[in-house]
Design a protein around this motif. Sequence first.
Motif, PDB file in Angstrom:
ATOM      1  N   SER A   1       3.762-114.725  96.809  1.00 19.64           N
ATOM      2  CA  SER A   1       4.037-115.162  95.443  1.00 19.64           C
ATOM      3  C   SER A   1       2.809-115.696  94.729  1.00 19.64           C
ATOM      4  CB  SER A   1       5.133-116.237  95.451  1.00 19.64           C
ATOM      5  OG  SER A   1       4.683-117.406  96.124  1.00 19.64           O
ATOM      6  N   GLY A   2       1.789-116.088  95.478  1.00 17.33           N
ATOM      7  CA  GLY A   2       0.605-116.656  94.845  1.00 17.33           C
ATOM      8  C   GLY A   2      -0.455-115.645  94.467  1.00 17.33           C
ATOM      9  N   ILE A   3      -0.153-114.341  94.602  1.00 21.77           N
ATOM     10  CA  ILE A   3      -1.142-113.289  94.348  1.00 21.77           C
ATOM     11  C   ILE A   3      -0.862-112.610  93.016  1.00 21.77           C
ATOM     12  CG2 ILE A   3      -2.024-111.067  95.188  1.00 21.77           C
ATOM     13  CD1 ILE A   3      -1.387-111.999  98.013  1.00 21.77           C
ATOM     14  N   ASP A   4      -1.901-112.398  92.220  1.00 19.58           N
ATOM     15  CA  ASP A   4      -1.742-111.660  90.968  1.00 19.58           C
ATOM     16  C   ASP A   4      -1.358-110.218  91.265  1.00 19.58           C
ATOM     17  OD1 ASP A   4      -2.574-113.970  89.802  1.00 19.58           O
ATOM     18  OD2 ASP A   4      -4.383-113.152  88.876  1.00 19.58           O
ATOM     19  N   ARG A   5      -0.381-109.690  90.539  1.00 19.95           N
ATOM     20  CA  ARG A   5       0.052-108.301  90.719  1.00 19.95           C
ATOM     21  C   ARG A   5      -0.591-107.451  89.635  1.00 19.95           C
ATOM     22  NH1 ARG A   5       4.828-108.372  93.862  1.00 19.95           N
ATOM     23  NH2 ARG A   5       4.707-110.232  95.182  1.00 19.95           N
ATOM     24  N   LEU A   6      -1.550-106.624  90.034  1.00 21.23           N
ATOM     25  CA  LEU A   6      -2.251-105.754  89.097  1.00 21.23           C
ATOM     26  C   LEU A   6      -2.052-104.302  89.495  1.00 21.23           C
ATOM     27  CD1 LEU A   6      -5.628-107.727  88.759  1.00 21.23           C
ATOM     28  CD2 LEU A   6      -3.553-107.942  87.364  1.00 21.23           C
ATOM     29  N   SER A   7      -1.970-103.425  88.516  1.00 18.04           N
ATOM     30  CA  SER A   7      -1.653-102.024  88.791  1.00 18.04           C
ATOM     31  C   SER A   7      -2.744-101.313  89.571  1.00 18.04           C
ATOM     32  CB  SER A   7      -1.403-101.282  87.472  1.00 18.04           C
ATOM     33  OG  SER A   7      -2.557-101.321  86.648  1.00 18.04           O
TER      34      SER A   7
ATOM     35  N   LEU B   1      -6.667-112.830 106.919  1.00 18.69           N
ATOM     36  CA  LEU B   1      -5.801-111.696 107.229  1.00 18.69           C
ATOM     37  C   LEU B   1      -4.891-111.348 106.056  1.00 18.69           C
ATOM     38  CD1 LEU B   1      -4.760-109.616 109.250  1.00 18.69           C
ATOM     39  CD2 LEU B   1      -3.210-111.383 110.149  1.00 18.69           C
ATOM     40  N   LEU B   2      -4.442-112.351 105.317  1.00 19.85           N
ATOM     41  CA  LEU B   2      -3.595-112.089 104.151  1.00 19.85           C
ATOM     42  C   LEU B   2      -4.313-111.228 103.110  1.00 19.85           C
ATOM     43  CD1 LEU B   2      -1.966-115.615 103.707  1.00 19.85           C
ATOM     44  CD2 LEU B   2      -0.733-113.478 104.185  1.00 19.85           C
TER      45      LEU B   2
ATOM     46  N   PRO C   1     -15.015-115.412  98.446  1.00 17.40           N
ATOM     47  CA  PRO C   1     -13.765-114.851  97.899  1.00 17.40           C
ATOM     48  C   PRO C   1     -13.349-115.534  96.603  1.00 17.40           C
ATOM     49  CG  PRO C   1     -13.262-116.391  99.649  1.00 17.40           C
ATOM     50  CD  PRO C   1     -14.767-116.333  99.564  1.00 17.40           C
ATOM     51  N   GLN C   2     -12.890-114.731  95.657  1.00 21.92           N
ATOM     52  CA  GLN C   2     -12.361-115.302  94.421  1.00 21.92           C
ATOM     53  C   GLN C   2     -11.367-114.380  93.728  1.00 21.92           C
ATOM     54  OE1 GLN C   2     -16.457-115.081  92.225  1.00 21.92           O
ATOM     55  NE2 GLN C   2     -14.903-114.918  90.616  1.00 21.92           N
ATOM     56  N   ARG C   3     -11.215-113.150  94.201  1.00 16.51           N
ATOM     57  CA  ARG C   3     -10.408-112.149  93.515  1.00 16.51           C
ATOM     58  C   ARG C   3      -8.921-112.520  93.586  1.00 16.51           C
ATOM     59  NH1 ARG C   3     -11.734-106.670  92.316  1.00 16.51           N
ATOM     60  NH2 ARG C   3      -9.835-105.531  91.765  1.00 16.51           N
ATOM     61  N   PRO C   4      -8.237-112.776  92.458  1.00 14.76           N
ATOM     62  CA  PRO C   4      -6.868-113.306  92.506  1.00 14.76           C
ATOM     63  C   PRO C   4      -5.802-112.280  92.885  1.00 14.76           C
ATOM     64  CG  PRO C   4      -7.557-112.979  90.227  1.00 14.76           C
ATOM     65  CD  PRO C   4      -8.762-112.738  91.078  1.00 14.76           C
ATOM     66  N   ASP C   5      -6.132-110.964  92.862  1.00 15.51           N
ATOM     67  CA  ASP C   5      -5.152-109.983  93.311  1.00 15.51           C
ATOM     68  C   ASP C   5      -5.317-109.635  94.790  1.00 15.51           C
ATOM     69  OD1 ASP C   5      -7.574-108.837  92.618  1.00 15.51           O
ATOM     70  OD2 ASP C   5      -6.729-106.910  92.055  1.00 15.51           O
ATOM     71  N   THR C   6      -6.314-110.244  95.441  1.00 16.63           N
ATOM     72  CA  THR C   6      -6.474-110.133  96.892  1.00 16.63           C
ATOM     73  C   THR C   6      -6.118-111.444  97.576  1.00 16.63           C
ATOM     74  OG1 THR C   6      -8.264-108.499  96.714  1.00 16.63           O
ATOM     75  CG2 THR C   6      -8.108-109.718  98.783  1.00 16.63           C
ATOM     76  N   TRP C   7      -6.572-112.556  96.986  1.00 14.66           N
ATOM     77  CA  TRP C   7      -6.461-113.868  97.622  1.00 14.66           C
ATOM     78  C   TRP C   7      -5.492-114.749  96.830  1.00 14.66           C
ATOM     79  CZ3 TRP C   7      -8.854-113.179 102.036  1.00 14.66           C
ATOM     80  CH2 TRP C   7      -9.948-112.304 102.077  1.00 14.66           C
ATOM     81  N   ARG C   8      -4.558-115.357  97.518  1.00 15.34           N
ATOM     82  CA  ARG C   8      -3.527-116.139  96.826  1.00 15.34           C
ATOM     83  C   ARG C   8      -4.093-117.438  96.257  1.00 15.34           C
ATOM     84  NH1 ARG C   8       0.351-119.410 100.771  1.00 15.34           N
ATOM     85  NH2 ARG C   8      -1.087-119.988 102.436  1.00 15.34           N
TER      86      ARG C   8
ATOM     87  N   ALA D   1      -8.285-119.241 100.896  1.00 13.40           N
ATOM     88  CA  ALA D   1      -9.231-118.329 101.547  1.00 13.40           C
ATOM     89  C   ALA D   1     -10.635-118.919 101.569  1.00 13.40           C
ATOM     90  CB  ALA D   1      -9.231-116.982 100.835  1.00 13.40           C
ATOM     91  N   GLN D   2     -11.008-119.601 100.493  1.00 14.13           N
ATOM     92  CA  GLN D   2     -12.339-120.206 100.464  1.00 14.13           C
ATOM     93  C   GLN D   2     -12.512-121.217 101.588  1.00 14.13           C
ATOM     94  OE1 GLN D   2     -12.746-121.643  96.429  1.00 14.13           O
ATOM     95  NE2 GLN D   2     -12.836-119.569  95.586  1.00 14.13           N
ATOM     96  N   GLN D   3     -11.467-121.968 101.896  1.00 11.33           N
ATOM     97  CA  GLN D   3     -11.547-122.920 103.005  1.00 11.33           C
ATOM     98  C   GLN D   3     -11.774-122.200 104.326  1.00 11.33           C
ATOM     99  OE1 GLN D   3      -8.155-125.550 102.993  1.00 11.33           O
ATOM    100  NE2 GLN D   3      -8.340-125.963 100.801  1.00 11.33           N
ATOM    101  N   ALA D   4     -11.101-121.044 104.505  1.00  8.29           N
ATOM    102  CA  ALA D   4     -11.280-120.270 105.735  1.00  8.29           C
ATOM    103  C   ALA D   4     -12.687-119.697 105.816  1.00  8.29           C
ATOM    104  CB  ALA D   4     -10.237-119.151 105.802  1.00  8.29           C
TER     105      ALA D   4
END
Length: 374
Positions: free
Chosen positions: A292-298, A358-359, A41-48, A54-57
Amino acid sequence: MTHPLETDNVATPNGAPTPAALGFAMPAEFAPHDACWMLWPQRPDTWRYGAKPAQQAFVAVASAIAESETVYVGVNDDQYENARHQLPPRVRVVELSSNDAWMRDVGPTFLTHPDGRLALVDWEFNAWGGLDGGLYFPWDKDRRIRTKIAEMLGIPRFAAPVVLEGGALHVDGEGTLITTAECLLNANRNPSLDRAEMETVLRDYLGVTNVIWLPRGCHLDETDGHVDNLCCFVAPGEVALTWCDDESDPQHAICREALAILEATTDAKGRRLRVHKLPQPGPLYIAEDEASGIDRLSHSHPRRPGDRMAGSYVNFYIGNSVVVMPLLDPAHDGAAREILQGLFPDKRVIGVPAREILLGGGNIHCITQQQPRP
């Protein structure tokens, strides 16, 4: 000795033999594996927070499964060194670019043949709905993953003419498949196909004979109701079903609707299904700091404070010697773990803190894909 088709890419929509016609079929997840495939995982609009939690999980999940079988983790080039540093040495890190980390859905559905051959199905993929409710854009890297894995393994790739994700189906390895109409018959997947036509595709590509249709998946599941969050085979003739006793919860009606169908049907061997109930965690909601830690993209699915998440203990992975389950709710984790240990007495049930997964919209089953032993 080289088998016929061993390195060919086989397209079947235009009259070529289907996998089933050639003797291939999809084995059950509880059958023996050679490996498990995951993505990083690395996508900032999916993973905070840049996906660091998420990488730790994901590391915890990969480490647990690696006790049981070989684990491959596909990584984009810019995250290769980071992933290699975090993952244990026994986990194999390979450069395999993706748009996000849901290997169950973007990865292959593996098939086996009685003569020992392995193959895979390459479904069409449109990020869970394309431009009509899909979760992100673009999905071009995800679309190439199955072709790349076929090349890496040197096995046939059967290109299927339908949009379908791996989380939308479970099989018992003896001819029975379970799915949901909410997902497979959704207008944003295959609007021109009806139920009978979809069943023909499933039979032709997976070697099944019976299809059990549940009406819908878990409440507010952003995948449009993947069955792997609601119900799964745990043995021939036996399924696990997420269960809710709160009559005020929308999940309550969904569970009972599914139970009525499961108890009234028979599988490909003529058996009545035995249903094991797994308690629903929560309900679980996204906290303010988690959103709040997730990028908001259209072009990506919004993740807002207070949104309910489709948490489920059914979203576990069955390995050769372990079962890796999500830990989601201290009030129910223990009971769910005890039930799973009873269903798999010969395997060690490992609980992994999985709220960070899950987030992002799924869980342990969603981020894994088993490679069966031929």
